[in-house]
Write an enzyme that holds these catalytic residues in place. Structure first.
Site, short mmCIF file in Angstrom:
data_model
loop_
_atom_site.label_atom_id
_atom_site.label_comp_id
_atom_site.label_asym_id
_atom_site.label_seq_id
_atom_site.Cartn_x
_atom_site.Cartn_y
_atom_site.Cartn_z
N HIS A 121 33.84 42.42 36.90
CA HIS A 121 34.31 43.58 36.16
C HIS A 121 34.05 43.43 34.66
CE1 HIS A 121 38.00 40.99 36.08
NE2 HIS A 121 38.12 41.46 34.83
N HIS B 99 36.57 41.66 27.67
CA HIS B 99 35.90 40.52 28.29
C HIS B 99 35.03 40.95 29.46
CE1 HIS B 99 39.60 40.68 30.88
NE2 HIS B 99 38.76 40.29 31.82
N GLU C 176 35.61 35.61 31.49
CA GLU C 176 36.54 35.21 32.55
C GLU C 176 35.69 34.82 33.75
OE1 GLU C 176 40.29 37.11 35.10
OE2 GLU C 176 38.87 38.46 34.11
#
Length: 134
Positions: A7, A79, A130
């Site tokens: 994502h 992010h 991440e």
């Protein structure tokens, strides 16, 4: 090591307005808002054919998203999240290559119920990364 893009996370100052843009204007499927108290955010996921957009809204006074929005009042990309097969092996390899893992270096459970770690943006061309175990 790196897998598919899971994502793109966008910090938003108005969660309802952001949901409306993706759902009503763009016609996307949008999840319900879910509070993530361990991370200080409320999340909404926008489902796309090839990935997701994660809308992040501050939850609580110590939210990292509140701090981000102080610097970026209109919001913005917070992010990128990539999938990895083994988060501990990925962490160890990244650390051996001099990359910095944020926090105590131990995975926490993320919004998808899977272990996640964050990597220092200075090591990734100014982008907070991440990694999430699949």
């Amino acid at each position: 090591m790196i897998g598919r893009l899971n994502h793109v996370a966008i910090a938003v100052p108005d969660l309802d307005a952001a949901v409306s843009v993706y759902r009503d204007t763009l016609g996307a499927t949008v999840s319900e808002a879910v509070d993530q108290p361990d991370h200080g955010v409320t999340t909404v996921f926008v489902e796309l054919p090839n990935t997701k957009i994660e809308l992040l809204y501050p939850l609580g006074t110590n939210s990292p998203i509140a701090k981000f929005l102080e610097r970026n009042a209109a919001g913005g990309i917070h992010h990128l999240c990539y999938e990895v097969d083994d988060i501990h092996a990925a962490r160890d390899k990244l650390k051996a290559q001099g990359m910095r893992v944020l926090g105590d270096g131990e995975p926490k459970i993320g919004a998808h119920g899977k272990p996640v770690l964050f990597l220092h943006p200075k090591d990734f061309m100014g982008t907070l990364v991440e990694i999430e175990q699949v």
